[in-house]
Design an enzyme around this catalytic site. Structure first.
Site, PDB file in Angstrom:
ATOM      1  N   GLU A  54       0.810  -1.227   0.000  1.00 27.66           N
ATOM      2  CA  GLU A  54       0.000   0.000   0.000  1.00 27.66           C
ATOM      3  C   GLU A  54       0.838   1.270   0.000  1.00 27.66           C
ATOM      4  O   GLU A  54       0.486   2.247  -0.632  1.00 27.66           O
ATOM      5  CB  GLU A  54      -0.954  -0.007   1.191  1.00 27.66           C
ATOM      6  CG  GLU A  54      -2.200   0.866   1.007  1.00 27.66           C
ATOM      7  CD  GLU A  54      -1.957   2.342   1.239  1.00 27.66           C
ATOM      8  OE1 GLU A  54      -2.719   3.167   0.708  1.00 27.66           O
ATOM      9  OE2 GLU A  54      -1.010   2.688   1.978  1.00 27.66           O
ATOM     10  N   HIS A 113      -0.771   0.569   7.104  1.00 22.61           N
ATOM     11  CA  HIS A 113      -1.356   1.397   6.046  1.00 22.61           C
ATOM     12  C   HIS A 113      -0.253   2.353   5.564  1.00 22.61           C
ATOM     13  O   HIS A 113       0.751   1.900   5.030  1.00 22.61           O
ATOM     14  CB  HIS A 113      -2.573   2.140   6.623  1.00 22.61           C
ATOM     15  CG  HIS A 113      -3.536   2.628   5.601  1.00 22.61           C
ATOM     16  ND1 HIS A 113      -4.813   3.049   5.914  1.00 22.61           N
ATOM     17  CD2 HIS A 113      -3.440   2.807   4.259  1.00 22.61           C
ATOM     18  CE1 HIS A 113      -5.451   3.426   4.832  1.00 22.61           C
ATOM     19  NE2 HIS A 113      -4.629   3.316   3.811  1.00 22.61           N
ATOM     20  N   HIS A 133      -3.861  -0.357  11.859  1.00 25.74           N
ATOM     21  CA  HIS A 133      -5.309  -0.495  12.100  1.00 25.74           C
ATOM     22  C   HIS A 133      -5.640  -1.838  12.766  1.00 25.74           C
ATOM     23  O   HIS A 133      -6.301  -2.679  12.161  1.00 25.74           O
ATOM     24  CB  HIS A 133      -6.084  -0.390  10.785  1.00 25.74           C
ATOM     25  CG  HIS A 133      -5.914   0.890  10.059  1.00 25.74           C
ATOM     26  ND1 HIS A 133      -6.327   2.105  10.567  1.00 25.74           N
ATOM     27  CD2 HIS A 133      -5.364   1.156   8.845  1.00 25.74           C
ATOM     28  CE1 HIS A 133      -6.053   3.061   9.691  1.00 25.74           C
ATOM     29  NE2 HIS A 133      -5.461   2.505   8.647  1.00 25.74           N
ATOM     30  N   ASN A 167      -5.124   7.695   7.481  1.00 23.19           N
ATOM     31  CA  ASN A 167      -4.774   7.055   6.211  1.00 23.19           C
ATOM     32  C   ASN A 167      -3.273   7.103   5.971  1.00 23.19           C
ATOM     33  O   ASN A 167      -2.640   6.082   5.725  1.00 23.19           O
ATOM     34  CB  ASN A 167      -5.519   7.737   5.066  1.00 23.19           C
ATOM     35  CG  ASN A 167      -5.334   7.068   3.731  1.00 23.19           C
ATOM     36  OD1 ASN A 167      -4.219   6.966   3.217  1.00 23.19           O
ATOM     37  ND2 ASN A 167      -6.418   6.587   3.140  1.00 23.19           N
ATOM     38  N   ASN A 223      -6.192  11.843   1.720  1.00 23.21           N
ATOM     39  CA  ASN A 223      -5.500  10.565   1.555  1.00 23.21           C
ATOM     40  C   ASN A 223      -3.998  10.735   1.774  1.00 23.21           C
ATOM     41  O   ASN A 223      -3.572  10.989   2.877  1.00 23.21           O
ATOM     42  CB  ASN A 223      -5.832   9.988   0.171  1.00 23.21           C
ATOM     43  CG  ASN A 223      -5.632   8.495   0.089  1.00 23.21           C
ATOM     44  OD1 ASN A 223      -4.568   7.991   0.399  1.00 23.21           O
ATOM     45  ND2 ASN A 223      -6.661   7.769  -0.323  1.00 23.21           N
ATOM     46  N   ASP A 268      -3.782   8.535  -4.641  1.00 21.37           N
ATOM     47  CA  ASP A 268      -3.684   7.914  -3.321  1.00 21.37           C
ATOM     48  C   ASP A 268      -2.471   8.488  -2.587  1.00 21.37           C
ATOM     49  O   ASP A 268      -2.486   9.638  -2.172  1.00 21.37           O
ATOM     50  CB  ASP A 268      -3.618   6.392  -3.495  1.00 21.37           C
ATOM     51  CG  ASP A 268      -4.018   5.622  -2.252  1.00 21.37           C
ATOM     52  OD1 ASP A 268      -3.585   6.007  -1.153  1.00 21.37           O
ATOM     53  OD2 ASP A 268      -4.749   4.619  -2.369  1.00 21.37           O
ATOM     54  N   ASN A 269      -1.420   7.725  -2.439  1.00 19.98           N
ATOM     55  CA  ASN A 269      -0.242   8.211  -1.717  1.00 19.98           C
ATOM     56  C   ASN A 269       0.619   9.127  -2.585  1.00 19.98           C
ATOM     57  O   ASN A 269       0.619   9.026  -3.812  1.00 19.98           O
ATOM     58  CB  ASN A 269       0.598   7.025  -1.229  1.00 19.98           C
ATOM     59  CG  ASN A 269      -0.094   6.260  -0.123  1.00 19.98           C
ATOM     60  OD1 ASN A 269      -0.492   6.848   0.885  1.00 19.98           O
ATOM     61  ND2 ASN A 269      -0.256   4.966  -0.299  1.00 19.98           N
TER      62      ASN A 269
END
Length: 355
Positions: A54, A113, A133, A167, A223, A268-269
């Site tokens: 991720e 994450h 998480h 996140n 994000n 996203d990232n």
């Protein structure tokens, strides 16, 4: 007006509002978007990474840290706990090394994450910050990386009511960081409804041992987050607004909005090239396909680069695209030495040549 007529008007009005909401949601999620494949040469899937990668971040010496095994509601998962890998991009073999976790750490519930590294300028010690998480809650783990023995030493777990749906994270000190909350609510049902109504309720939080505060808000699912090489600006992926927000970092650690750069994708990232200052982002082409995650109609992957983001004319470029038959659901892209690493939410990881 009779009762039947009133009811009919109410139903008609509700239908119009519902239709408008569905149309807006479709636009925000890019449910009709398709892109042509744009592959890069000499790509190879990294060994042993099959359940996600991720987030990926790379040190200046070419050592990449990879967050793997995220368990996220609605996505394919395995029964194994999450893992952290390193990958030496200067080495002769692109073989990820699984880091040994400390015995005093609750490994079975480890669900990593977003990640960030902080190198102590006084002695070059590398600290790894991990969004974790366990039982789908949110907390931050701080580890010290031990190169000899390829292991992590757990130093601290951080929990706070403002860090309720974290996140991603960018470390700015030994125990200080900025983090994005991607939901306003903590309840899973309310989180789902929150996606449907798509209100700009998510935020960025600054944490240090001395203070914790919301420093930026009004995002449609905040994000990825990262920082410019000179540490003067913070970048936030406003995923359902299809933008990257640029914020100036103030002396009191508050953030002042500077601009919003349209990217036309679901970014996203965010990773930042320390030499050029360019932003590299793993993006989702179509959120509907990502959420359904059907291998017969897989979610695609896209890598976007932003050059000169602080100028009046930033350059946004699509560097890579795939329809999901090579790599599904890209979430991060990071570069080093002419190579591009692409990570995913719950799929594999790729390494490609940029030239």
């Amino acid at each position: 007006m009779g009762k039947v007529a009133v009811i009919s008007v109410v139903i008609a009005a509700f239908s119009v509002l519902l239709g408008e909401r569905v149309l807006n949601l479709s636009k925000r999620l890019l449910v009709f978007r398709e892109v042509a494949n744009k592959h890069l040469p000499n790509w190879v899937a990294l060994k042993n990474i099959e359940q996600g990668s991720e987030d990926i971040t790379i040190l200046s010496n070419g050592l990449a840290f990879i967050s793997a095994g995220l368990k996220y509601p609605g996505f394919p998962t395995s029964d194994e706990p999450g893992k952290i890998y390193t990958l030496d991009l200067k080495g002769p073999h692109l073989k990820p090394v699984e880091l040994r976790m400390p015995r005093n750490f609750e490994l079975e519930s480890f669900n990593p994450h977003g990640i960030s590294v902080y190198t102590d300028p006084s002695d070059d010690t590398v600290y790894l910050f991990v969004v974790n998480h366990p039982q789908l809650e949110s907390q931050i783990e701080i580890f010290k990386y031990v190169e000899d023995g390829a292991s992590l030493v757990h130093l601290k777990t951080i929990k706070h009511e403002l860090l309720h749906s974290v996140n991603d994270i960018v470390a700015v000190g030994l125990e200080s960081f900025y983090a994005t909350n991607d939901h306003y609510f903590s309840n899973n049902l309310l989180k789902f409804l929150e996606i449907f109504v798509l209100m700009p309720w998510t935020n960025v939080v600054y944490y240090s041992p001395d203070e914790v505060k919301v420093v930026s808000e009004g995002y449609h699912f905040a994000n990825g987050i990262n920082m410019s090489p000179d540490q003067r600006h913070i970048y936030v992926a406003n995923i359902f607004n299809h933008t990257v927000n640029v914020l100036e970092k103030n002396e009191d650690n508050t953030l002042t909005p500077v601009k919003s750069v349209p990217v036309g994708s679901l970014c996203d990232n965010i990773e930042v090239d320390p030499e050029t200052g360019d932003l590299w982002m793993g993006c989702h082409i179509n959120a509907k396909k990502l959420l359904l995650f059907d291998p017969k109609d897989p979610p695609g992957s896209e890598v976007i680069r932003i050059q000169n983001i602080l100028s009046d004319q930033p350059v946004v470029t699509q560097v890579y695209a795939d329809d999901g038959h090579v790599i599904m659901g890209s979430s991060v892209a990071s570069v080093y030495g002419g190579k591009l690493l692409i990570g995913t939410v719950t799929h594999k990881a790729l390494c490609c040549d940029l030239k």
